[in-house]
Design a protein around this motif. Sequence first.
Motif, PDB file in Angstrom:
ATOM      1  N   ASP A 117       0.814  -1.226   0.000  1.00 45.40           N
ATOM      2  CA  ASP A 117       0.000   0.000   0.000  1.00 45.40           C
ATOM      3  C   ASP A 117       0.840   1.265   0.000  1.00 45.40           C
ATOM      4  O   ASP A 117       0.541   2.234  -0.673  1.00 45.40           O
ATOM      5  CB  ASP A 117      -0.905   0.011   1.237  1.00 45.40           C
ATOM      6  CG  ASP A 117      -1.964  -1.070   1.119  1.00 45.40           C
ATOM      7  OD1 ASP A 117      -2.184  -1.518  -0.033  1.00 45.40           O
ATOM      8  OD2 ASP A 117      -2.537  -1.457   2.151  1.00 45.40           O
ATOM      9  N   TYR A 118       1.945   1.239   0.804  1.00 47.46           N
ATOM     10  CA  TYR A 118       2.669   2.505   0.946  1.00 47.46           C
ATOM     11  C   TYR A 118       3.282   2.962  -0.357  1.00 47.46           C
ATOM     12  O   TYR A 118       3.499   4.144  -0.582  1.00 47.46           O
ATOM     13  CB  TYR A 118       3.709   2.447   2.070  1.00 47.46           C
ATOM     14  CG  TYR A 118       4.699   1.317   1.967  1.00 47.46           C
ATOM     15  CD1 TYR A 118       4.538   0.169   2.737  1.00 47.46           C
ATOM     16  CD2 TYR A 118       5.798   1.401   1.142  1.00 47.46           C
ATOM     17  CE1 TYR A 118       5.440  -0.862   2.665  1.00 47.46           C
ATOM     18  CE2 TYR A 118       6.708   0.363   1.061  1.00 47.46           C
ATOM     19  CZ  TYR A 118       6.516  -0.763   1.827  1.00 47.46           C
ATOM     20  OH  TYR A 118       7.410  -1.785   1.755  1.00 47.46           O
ATOM     21  N   VAL A 119       3.580   1.995  -1.232  1.00 46.81           N
ATOM     22  CA  VAL A 119       4.120   2.410  -2.509  1.00 46.81           C
ATOM     23  C   VAL A 119       3.023   3.096  -3.323  1.00 46.81           C
ATOM     24  O   VAL A 119       3.230   4.150  -3.908  1.00 46.81           O
ATOM     25  CB  VAL A 119       4.686   1.216  -3.277  1.00 46.81           C
ATOM     26  CG1 VAL A 119       5.153   1.649  -4.659  1.00 46.81           C
ATOM     27  CG2 VAL A 119       5.822   0.594  -2.504  1.00 46.81           C
ATOM     28  N   ARG A 120       1.844   2.466  -3.296  1.00 52.17           N
ATOM     29  CA  ARG A 120       0.725   3.083  -4.019  1.00 52.17           C
ATOM     30  C   ARG A 120       0.444   4.482  -3.458  1.00 52.17           C
ATOM     31  O   ARG A 120       0.248   5.433  -4.189  1.00 52.17           O
ATOM     32  CB  ARG A 120      -0.527   2.217  -3.885  1.00 52.17           C
ATOM     33  CG  ARG A 120      -0.329   0.871  -4.561  1.00 52.17           C
ATOM     34  CD  ARG A 120      -1.659   0.232  -4.894  1.00 52.17           C
ATOM     35  NE  ARG A 120      -1.431  -1.148  -5.301  1.00 52.17           N
ATOM     36  CZ  ARG A 120      -1.845  -2.203  -4.598  1.00 52.17           C
ATOM     37  NH1 ARG A 120      -2.577  -2.028  -3.504  1.00 52.17           N
ATOM     38  NH2 ARG A 120      -1.577  -3.421  -5.008  1.00 52.17           N
ATOM     39  N   THR A 121       0.480   4.559  -2.125  1.00 52.07           N
ATOM     40  CA  THR A 121       0.225   5.851  -1.495  1.00 52.07           C
ATOM     41  C   THR A 121       1.245   6.876  -1.947  1.00 52.07           C
ATOM     42  O   THR A 121       0.918   8.005  -2.320  1.00 52.07           O
ATOM     43  CB  THR A 121       0.312   5.715   0.048  1.00 52.07           C
ATOM     44  OG1 THR A 121      -0.323   4.497   0.407  1.00 52.07           O
ATOM     45  CG2 THR A 121      -0.315   6.885   0.730  1.00 52.07           C
ATOM     46  N   ALA A 122       2.519   6.459  -1.901  1.00 47.87           N
ATOM     47  CA  ALA A 122       3.581   7.384  -2.284  1.00 47.87           C
ATOM     48  C   ALA A 122       3.378   7.876  -3.702  1.00 47.87           C
ATOM     49  O   ALA A 122       3.539   9.065  -3.994  1.00 47.87           O
ATOM     50  CB  ALA A 122       4.942   6.697  -2.152  1.00 47.87           C
ATOM     51  N   ARG A 123       3.001   6.927  -4.537  1.00 46.70           N
ATOM     52  CA  ARG A 123       2.783   7.317  -5.922  1.00 46.70           C
ATOM     53  C   ARG A 123       1.595   8.264  -6.024  1.00 46.70           C
ATOM     54  O   ARG A 123       1.638   9.263  -6.745  1.00 46.70           O
ATOM     55  CB  ARG A 123       2.517   6.093  -6.771  1.00 46.70           C
ATOM     56  CG  ARG A 123       3.796   5.497  -7.275  1.00 46.70           C
ATOM     57  CD  ARG A 123       3.443   4.438  -8.285  1.00 46.70           C
ATOM     58  NE  ARG A 123       4.615   3.979  -8.970  1.00 46.70           N
ATOM     59  CZ  ARG A 123       4.686   2.783  -9.553  1.00 46.70           C
ATOM     60  NH1 ARG A 123       3.650   1.978  -9.504  1.00 46.70           N
ATOM     61  NH2 ARG A 123       5.766   2.437 -10.178  1.00 46.70           N
ATOM     62  N   ALA A 124       0.560   7.919  -5.301  1.00 45.35           N
ATOM     63  CA  ALA A 124      -0.649   8.736  -5.343  1.00 45.35           C
ATOM     64  C   ALA A 124      -0.358  10.142  -4.859  1.00 45.35           C
ATOM     65  O   ALA A 124      -0.926  11.122  -5.317  1.00 45.35           O
ATOM     66  CB  ALA A 124      -1.729   8.089  -4.490  1.00 45.35           C
ATOM     67  N   LYS A 125       0.599  10.244  -3.879  1.00 47.44           N
ATOM     68  CA  LYS A 125       0.949  11.560  -3.359  1.00 47.44           C
ATOM     69  C   LYS A 125       1.680  12.383  -4.407  1.00 47.44           C
ATOM     70  O   LYS A 125       1.977  13.544  -4.209  1.00 47.44           O
ATOM     71  CB  LYS A 125       1.861  11.399  -2.135  1.00 47.44           C
ATOM     72  CG  LYS A 125       1.094  11.114  -0.877  1.00 47.44           C
ATOM     73  CD  LYS A 125       1.883  11.337   0.405  1.00 47.44           C
ATOM     74  CE  LYS A 125       3.301  10.898   0.389  1.00 47.44           C
ATOM     75  NZ  LYS A 125       3.880  10.676   1.720  1.00 47.44           N
ATOM     76  N   GLY A 126       2.041  11.723  -5.514  1.00 46.18           N
ATOM     77  CA  GLY A 126       2.687  12.445  -6.597  1.00 46.18           C
ATOM     78  C   GLY A 126       4.182  12.507  -6.493  1.00 46.18           C
ATOM     79  O   GLY A 126       4.821  13.340  -7.133  1.00 46.18           O
ATOM     80  N   LEU A 127       4.771  11.648  -5.646  1.00 47.69           N
ATOM     81  CA  LEU A 127       6.224  11.638  -5.562  1.00 47.69           C
ATOM     82  C   LEU A 127       6.809  11.163  -6.891  1.00 47.69           C
ATOM     83  O   LEU A 127       6.208  10.349  -7.585  1.00 47.69           O
ATOM     84  CB  LEU A 127       6.690  10.694  -4.439  1.00 47.69           C
ATOM     85  CG  LEU A 127       6.420  11.185  -3.022  1.00 47.69           C
ATOM     86  CD1 LEU A 127       6.918  10.166  -2.024  1.00 47.69           C
ATOM     87  CD2 LEU A 127       7.074  12.531  -2.792  1.00 47.69           C
ATOM     88  N   SER A 128       7.983  11.634  -7.199  1.00 47.61           N
ATOM     89  CA  SER A 128       8.584  11.249  -8.466  1.00 47.61           C
ATOM     90  C   SER A 128       8.893   9.751  -8.443  1.00 47.61           C
ATOM     91  O   SER A 128       9.153   9.168  -7.390  1.00 47.61           O
ATOM     92  CB  SER A 128       9.876  12.025  -8.712  1.00 47.61           C
ATOM     93  OG  SER A 128      10.921  11.418  -7.991  1.00 47.61           O
ATOM     94  N   THR A 129       8.867   9.170  -9.635  1.00 46.05           N
ATOM     95  CA  THR A 129       9.071   7.729  -9.737  1.00 46.05           C
ATOM     96  C   THR A 129      10.385   7.321  -9.082  1.00 46.05           C
ATOM     97  O   THR A 129      10.459   6.365  -8.327  1.00 46.05           O
ATOM     98  CB  THR A 129       9.107   7.332 -11.219  1.00 46.05           C
ATOM     99  OG1 THR A 129       8.106   8.076 -11.899  1.00 46.05           O
ATOM    100  CG2 THR A 129       8.856   5.863 -11.384  1.00 46.05           C
ATOM    101  N   GLN A 130      11.432   8.122  -9.347  1.00 44.37           N
ATOM    102  CA  GLN A 130      12.743   7.783  -8.793  1.00 44.37           C
ATOM    103  C   GLN A 130      12.728   7.760  -7.283  1.00 44.37           C
ATOM    104  O   GLN A 130      13.216   6.849  -6.655  1.00 44.37           O
ATOM    105  CB  GLN A 130      13.768   8.804  -9.283  1.00 44.37           C
ATOM    106  CG  GLN A 130      14.403   8.345 -10.574  1.00 44.37           C
ATOM    107  CD  GLN A 130      15.609   9.156 -10.932  1.00 44.37           C
ATOM    108  OE1 GLN A 130      15.910  10.153 -10.286  1.00 44.37           O
ATOM    109  NE2 GLN A 130      16.303   8.716 -11.948  1.00 44.37           N
ATOM    110  N   THR A 131      12.122   8.805  -6.726  1.00 44.86           N
ATOM    111  CA  THR A 131      12.067   8.861  -5.279  1.00 44.86           C
ATOM    112  C   THR A 131      11.329   7.650  -4.743  1.00 44.86           C
ATOM    113  O   THR A 131      11.749   7.040  -3.762  1.00 44.86           O
ATOM    114  CB  THR A 131      11.317  10.137  -4.827  1.00 44.86           C
ATOM    115  OG1 THR A 131      11.676  11.195  -5.708  1.00 44.86           O
ATOM    116  CG2 THR A 131      11.644  10.484  -3.411  1.00 44.86           C
TER     117      THR A 131
END
Lengths: 320, 614, 301
Positions: free
Chosen positions: A215-229
Amino acid sequence: MLQYALHRLALAVPTLFGLTVVIFIAIRVLMPVDVVDVLLGETDTTFDPTIAAELREKFGLDGPLPVQYARWLGRVAQGDLGRSFVSGRPVTEELLYRVPTSLQLGLGALVITVLVALPIGMMSAVRRDTVPDYLARGGAILLYAVPGFWLAILVLVFGSVWFRWAPSIEFRPFWEDPLANLKHIWLPMLILGLNSTGTMIRLVRTQVLEVLGHDYVRTARAKGLSTQTVYFRHVLRNALLPIVTVVGLQIPNVVSGTVIFEQIFLVPGVGRYLLTALQRLDIYVILGTNLFFGTVLVFSNLVVDILYGVIDPRIRFSGR
Amino acid sequence: MNSNYWLSRRMSRRVSRRGVLRSSAIGGLGLAGAALLGCSGDDEEPSGGATPDTIATTDPAGSGEPQRGGTLRTHSLGDVETFYMLTAPQLSGGRQMGYAISRLLMPSVGEGGPADGSLVGDLSESHEVVDPQTYVFHLRKGVTWDDRAPTSGREFNAEDVVRSFDQASETARARGSISNAVNPDAPIESMTALDDHTVEMKLAFPDVLVLYQIANLSPMGIYPVEAIDGAFNPEQEMRGTGPFRLVEYRQGVSMRFERNEKWHLGPERPYLDAIELSIIPEAAQLETQFRAGNIHMGSGEISNQPQLVQEVPGTLLYTAPPEGNGATLNFNWMPDSSFLDERVRRAASMALDRDTFIEVIFRPAEYVEAGLELPQTWNNPLPSSYGPWWLDPKGPDFGESAQYMHHNLEEARRLLDAAGFNDGNPLRYELIFPGNRHDSRRTRQAETWQAMSSQAGIEVVLNSTDYNTGWLEIYSPSRGYWPRGPEQSEPMDGVLYRPSSSKTDAGQWFTDYFNPQGSNTITGEEFPDLWDQVVALKGMTDEEERRAAVHDIQRYAVEHMVTCPVDATTDFTDVHWEGLHGPGVVQPWPGALGGYGYATEVLPHYWLDERLRT
Amino acid sequence: MSGATTVREPAVRLDGLPRTRSAWGSFVRFATRKPLGFAGLCILVAMGLAAAFAPIVAPYGYDEFDFARALEGPSRDFFLGTDHLGRDVFSRAIWGTRVSLGVSLAAVFLAQAAAASVAIVSGFYGGWVDKIVQRLVDIWIALPTLVILITLIAIVGPGVKSMILIVAATIAPNYARLIRSVVLQVREEPYVEAAQAIGVSNTRVMLRYILPNVAHVIIYSATVALGAVILIVASLGFLGYGLPPPQPDLGAMLSGDGLEFMRRQSMLAIVPGVAITLIVFSFNIFGDALRDALDPRLRGR
């Protein structure tokens, strides 16, 4: 943590003990001939039973088997692994001379494995079901399937036939002449490293896939963090834990590989010491080297377990 | 004696013009016969042609005198476990011992031709036979031990010899072959010092073969008293009076020897400044290293030699007499064995086509392609490398019994038929051999053997056993196993056996393998009169008489096929790089380069010219 | 225990599919969904058949020689050339595959049978038996398998029987651990509890309810294990501890005589190596596909 380490350590002792018992029984009971007969060999032209008796006594192979074993164990407890049956040299000393070389070869190969497998494995997971992924997966299985000794022989035989090329002939320890050392050891290191890269790529890929599904990866992505980060801060860090275990899993492969590649590439390490001893059934050398390999594995498992604790995210979280 | 092997050998060697030219390079050795050095590629170019600029200073035909200097790079298959043969239980690495350790006597080398088996003095300058049971050795004066403490350049004396003998008869593994106190069949009763440079040897019974026993480095290497008393550790430090000194030993990597300037057979020899010996246990690695020029010569283990010299310019092929240890098929002498019938033994031998055998095992045609004609010889139970002592089964002197070594399927079938074996009831036996990758040639021999026997209607079942575990179980007669003991687990009939060491003398060879009570017996107790003939050799002081007796023994052995000679052989062949002089010209006795004393006998005569001096 | 009540068989079968689907149906499904794995299967079947029927398939026997035609390159008579005794390299590779596959199959079968019995019994009963077994397994797994294998075979002496037994004994614990972990899950399933509740004997529970539901793990791990064991057997052969001659052993063909002559007849170097690689490769891609197909939890990932 400390308690856990101690617990594992306590388990190590019976493990190694069991190993030596098995090998001792194999040599003294399962083997169809007596080691002393092997030692005296077929060239003993005028048989003299007293020589055999003297040898038995000299090497502590007289008396009942449990006594023989206990005698050896007693000496091991004092750091003395006995003497080579053939040369009479102390096994401990001979091992100490060879251990650094084998460790260098093994660790170097492990580093190569990780350096190659980590990026490829991650890429393969991130680009799941794309052409690069298929290539990486196919390549990984292929690397696993090619017998390392075959690769080594091909390099050696056809390298000399086609290019009149030969690997360095003279091994030098790293602390004596680092350049000459690397010139000699890079090839066995590389082949040994590649040999376990296949498995490693697959394991890394699986672990990263697992993390990507969290989930946290999905969340991070959803938050708009850059792919690299996302990949480096979240995925890699969280995949690191299982990957450490995976590296640990590779250690037995690497250790076994040293036995084969030291022989082919003229590396005077523990593996070659074992092979020579096996040809002559040099009992204390066989016991000593197996004990060494067992110890390396048991302790590397221990280190992996401890690292596991150190980087376990749950432990971090509870600390916050 | 027109078909005498030695004569034909020399004649075949004259075929090569270049061989003659090159052998003159060994100026210090003279030319007893024209030895052949193989050619690399075409026949007309001088062999140095491949590297013309590096040889500008020397005559490519090699008329130059031997030069001192240079480091010879060679190899060893494994480590040397111990340098101390007075106590060593096993001497697998003993080959290197001769670099530094001397003996009283040693076999002479052939210079430009095969060695003849005569003995020359090493540490003993001369010796006299006082009576058949008393020998006196006059030791060389001015020989000094290693400069390092504790020997500190001390002069060698009679005490060193006496103490070495005493120690050997107490702890050496082969003590039973010299010391009468240990083994009543062994000759030497005592060695005593008469003065500092004279030693008297007393025998328990007359034995003219004793000198050959002494000339064998095992067990009669001479060590300093300091080693025996433990003032330094002789197992790990090689210190003696030999032609070289071990200056560095890297376990599993290399050994470096340097010239002993004070060698008693010097001072001009050894020519080499140093010998660098790389330890290479892998065959593929060995060939690769040689091809790349990282080693100058092999020790017989380099494979693909004819191809190699044609592919790699600057390499040469050379030959020396074959190995002194030929394989034989040893028969089972148990009560139910089919081989108790002489006809069956003869048939087993006549099924073998020994010339084809040579072709399969040694592939001489490939050597011809590389410009080298290999003499092909058949071992009778005595290997053909024993020079004039060996009797050629193909020659006219062998007599009637030689027929049992010639390929004759018809006769083989007839003999078998008479013995009750035919197509309905074929002779079937198990051939046991130690087959693993450490000695693949034996597997090849066994497979070829099986194939040939099938053509005579003999079924050979191959049974390959692991050397250490299975083989020694079968072939440790001393421990009560085959062929005498009833202790073997499975019935077996034939064992393909290859003695692992050569002997200094033909008589010694027979003594070891035909002794019904000996641990290495291959005849069991079946042929008491054969053994009587062997024992009689010990009393024959006249060499001609003894040689005739040795020939008779061979006739008898083939007549009754006491053991079936398997090895038909070609010369020992090996390769070396141009610029090394000596291989093929300086020839050790009895043959191959495997003898313990090789380093003392042969290497001091080798030299390097500019091409390999860098 | 009236016997009137029948316990429903588990709903999920080996393939994780409803049991109504026919075996052929799931096979076609596997072939279409997993083309790579299916290709691996095809290669394996082909090689397996060639090995099984080596006496028919191989043009020559493994010890059929012709001294006059030694070390020839590929030709019409000898598809991949001949070795130093004039034996057909192609035929020897087939016979060698037969031996390697045979030994590996036997070793893996033995290892899996032992591992499965131990794992099911100890996993099912738990308690001190389980603890001791697990402790032993942990100990064994921590050891350098190949090193011990080489050591034991060198000591006991190579041979078909000793090879199978020693290989099986050294690899079995790895699978015991894997199977046990699944047994622990299956043991908690309702249908197992139900069976126990109505008094089905323990042996029957283990055989009828647990074994079929861990079978997919056994099959999958056996597939992958076969690849690994073939590599191990080849390494042993290479090191000189393979099957004794004249048995053709793929690993041993790359050392000894083969090594000596491979510079002249390169097929001697290439054929056995390619054969080993192909077998191991196929077992792995097939194994992967099989795992995905058999284990519902991993499917679709």
